[in-house]
Scaffold this active site. Structure first.
Site, PDB file in Angstrom:
ATOM      1  N   ARG A   1      -4.318 -44.644  38.070  1.00 43.49           N
ATOM      2  CA  ARG A   1      -4.956 -45.090  36.822  1.00 43.49           C
ATOM      3  C   ARG A   1      -4.715 -44.106  35.675  1.00 43.49           C
ATOM      4  O   ARG A   1      -4.673 -44.508  34.510  1.00 43.49           O
ATOM      5  CB  ARG A   1      -6.462 -45.288  37.051  1.00 43.49           C
ATOM      6  CG  ARG A   1      -7.193 -45.994  35.883  1.00 43.49           C
ATOM      7  CD  ARG A   1      -8.613 -46.345  36.276  1.00 43.49           C
ATOM      8  NE  ARG A   1      -9.297 -47.122  35.250  1.00 43.49           N
ATOM      9  CZ  ARG A   1     -10.289 -46.666  34.495  1.00 43.49           C
ATOM     10  NH1 ARG A   1     -10.708 -45.409  34.639  1.00 43.49           N
ATOM     11  NH2 ARG A   1     -10.869 -47.447  33.595  1.00 43.49           N
TER      12      ARG A   1
ATOM     13  N   ILE B   1      -9.077 -50.275  28.831  1.00 45.12           N
ATOM     14  CA  ILE B   1      -8.731 -50.454  30.241  1.00 45.12           C
ATOM     15  C   ILE B   1     -10.048 -50.718  30.952  1.00 45.12           C
ATOM     16  O   ILE B   1     -11.032 -49.998  30.748  1.00 45.12           O
ATOM     17  CB  ILE B   1      -8.009 -49.212  30.814  1.00 45.12           C
ATOM     18  CG1 ILE B   1      -7.612 -49.447  32.282  1.00 45.12           C
ATOM     19  CG2 ILE B   1      -8.817 -47.947  30.667  1.00 45.12           C
ATOM     20  CD1 ILE B   1      -6.750 -48.324  32.857  1.00 45.12           C
ATOM     21  N   SER B   2     -10.100 -51.776  31.743  1.00 46.81           N
ATOM     22  CA  SER B   2     -11.365 -52.213  32.331  1.00 46.81           C
ATOM     23  C   SER B   2     -11.935 -51.187  33.306  1.00 46.81           C
ATOM     24  O   SER B   2     -11.215 -50.391  33.912  1.00 46.81           O
ATOM     25  CB  SER B   2     -11.180 -53.549  33.055  1.00 46.81           C
ATOM     26  OG  SER B   2     -10.887 -54.588  32.156  1.00 46.81           O
ATOM     27  N   GLN B   3     -13.242 -51.232  33.453  1.00 53.00           N
ATOM     28  CA  GLN B   3     -13.951 -50.442  34.448  1.00 53.00           C
ATOM     29  C   GLN B   3     -13.370 -50.732  35.834  1.00 53.00           C
ATOM     30  O   GLN B   3     -13.146 -51.882  36.190  1.00 53.00           O
ATOM     31  CB  GLN B   3     -15.429 -50.831  34.407  1.00 53.00           C
ATOM     32  CG  GLN B   3     -16.300 -50.192  35.451  1.00 53.00           C
ATOM     33  CD  GLN B   3     -17.693 -50.798  35.461  1.00 53.00           C
ATOM     34  OE1 GLN B   3     -17.993 -51.706  34.679  1.00 53.00           O
ATOM     35  NE2 GLN B   3     -18.544 -50.316  36.349  1.00 53.00           N
TER      36      GLN B   3
END
Length: 225
Positions: free
Chosen positions: A48, A74-76
């Protein structure tokens, strides 16, 4: 289903991006209710920290959304894992993602060996995502277009993942879902959104239910370079 990603040395990470830090994130996701081991392994494997600005790399394995520019995030990781876990339940082969963003969600799906198609309306974000996919040796199909129209020429899709919120599920995307397929998308306005799962049954009927409360950026129309 096991992750198939072969990482370059720079993707492994050190310090705050090390494997130990990733393992702690996976432990937190498991404690938060993610149970599918294939999903957890993909989260563990996909780096990530390579999908965000270097200045934020020390926060890459926190369970939180992070800015990626252009008003996007950027999503959780929990949300990425929950959406991935949901679509894996229908054993998909071909998946459409609406809203490439940083490319992280597509990379997680691609690491699971799925045939991934992803559409992004912001050209700069898509160019960066493509570089990341190439660096990781991932064969993910990308398109610069209005995500609300999907990618009909490659449909129907076994699963569709939408990474931005609309007031209601988009009919055009539902039409691109194969029989037996599943669409997962955030639905709602700025103040309240729900992650909705929609299934198209073999008899053509539609069934949907809410998975969790979520917060996403809005699903917008049009294109930007």
């Amino acid at each position: 289903m096991s992750p198939r990603l072969r990482l370059q040395p720079e993707a492994v990470g050190i310090g705050m991006t090390s494997q130990r830090v990733r393992d702690r994130l996976v432990d937190r996701l498991r404690e938060a209710g993610i149970v599918d081991e294939s999903t957890l392994n993909a989260i563990r494997v996909v780096p990530r920290h390579l999908f965000i600005d270097e200045a934020l790399a020390s926060r890459a394995y926190e369970d939180t959304a992070l800015p990626i520019g252009h008003g996007q995030t950027i999503s959780q990781p929990w949300v990425v894992a929950r959406m991935t876990e949901a679509v894996l339940q229908v054993a998909p082969k071909r998946v459409l993602e609406v809203g490439t963003g940083s490319g992280y969600q597509a990379a997680v799906l691609g690491a699971l060996g799925l045939e991934v198609y992803t559409v992004e309306r912001i050209g700069d974000l898509l160019r960066q995502a493509r570089k990341r996919f190439r660096a990781l040796g991932m064969n993910i199909r990308t398109k610069h277009d209005d995500g609300r129209v999907g990618w009909a020429e490659h449909g129907p899709f076994d699963a569709i993942v939408v990474t931005a919120a609309a007031p209601a599920l988009v009919d055009v995307l539902i039409e691109q879902l194969a029989e037996g397929g599943r669409l997962v998308a955030p639905v709602g306005g700025p103040s309240a959104q729900s992650l909705v799962q929609l299934d198209r049954r073999a008899d053509g009927s539609i069934e949907q239910h809410v998975l969790a409360p979520v917060t996403f950026v809005p699903l917008l129309s049009g294109m930007l370079d």
